[in-house]
Design a protein around this motif. Sequence first.
Motif, mmCIF file in Angstrom:
data_model
loop_
_atom_site.group_PDB
_atom_site.id
_atom_site.type_symbol
_atom_site.label_atom_id
_atom_site.label_comp_id
_atom_site.label_asym_id
_atom_site.label_seq_id
_atom_site.Cartn_x
_atom_site.Cartn_y
_atom_site.Cartn_z
ATOM 1 N N HIS A 22 0.842 -1.204 0.000
ATOM 2 C CA HIS A 22 0.000 0.000 0.000
ATOM 3 C C HIS A 22 0.870 1.245 0.000
ATOM 4 N N CYS A 41 5.028 4.929 5.314
ATOM 5 C CA CYS A 41 3.846 4.436 4.593
ATOM 6 C C CYS A 41 3.469 5.356 3.429
ATOM 7 N N HIS A 47 5.013 -0.235 -0.449
ATOM 8 C CA HIS A 47 5.752 -1.154 0.426
ATOM 9 C C HIS A 47 4.746 -2.164 0.953
ATOM 10 N N HIS A 49 3.092 -5.054 3.778
ATOM 11 C CA HIS A 49 2.871 -5.447 5.175
ATOM 12 C C HIS A 49 2.406 -6.895 5.195
ATOM 13 N N GLU A 132 -1.425 -4.695 11.436
ATOM 14 C CA GLU A 132 -0.570 -4.240 10.335
ATOM 15 C C GLU A 132 0.888 -4.615 10.628
HETATM 16 NI NI NI Z 1 2.471 0.914 5.500
#
Ligand code: NI
Length: 142
Positions: A22, A41, A47, A49, A132
């Motif tokens: 995301h 982020c 990147h 998760h 997350e």
């Molecule tokens: Ni992130």
Amino acid sequence: MNENLFKYKTTVIRREHFNAAHRLENSAWDGSRNRDVFGKCNNVNYHGHNYELEVMVTGFVDPLTGFVMDAKVLSDLINSEVLDKFDHQNLNVDVEEFQDLNPTAENIAFVIYSILRSKINSNHDLKIRLYETPRNYVEYPA
Ligand code: NI
């Protein structure tokens, strides 16, 4: 069997896992503000998760089966409705629900709830817990 003896509620929890990429961004803000608010982020090239998902279904135990909900049915539902859409995808690019919605853990949990709510017995309560990272997780509804 006396059904009144078995009138109690419990919660069935199914844990699943998915990987997804995301990028968090508010397109109304400039790059500097986006980096300040979203940190890593906000990385331009996305990147990943490793999301851990817990789907919690609460209701009365059915005296005929001893189940609130068959865990296999719940697993199949999560796989077909959520994981098949999210796993190994770029959430911003590949998942319709995030075309105009920042894919934060909060919003992902809300979207998963919205997908599953109509598929699960309306007499049952539904809660989503989404990790997350091992240390950062959300629950919806609050
Ligand atoms: Ni992130």
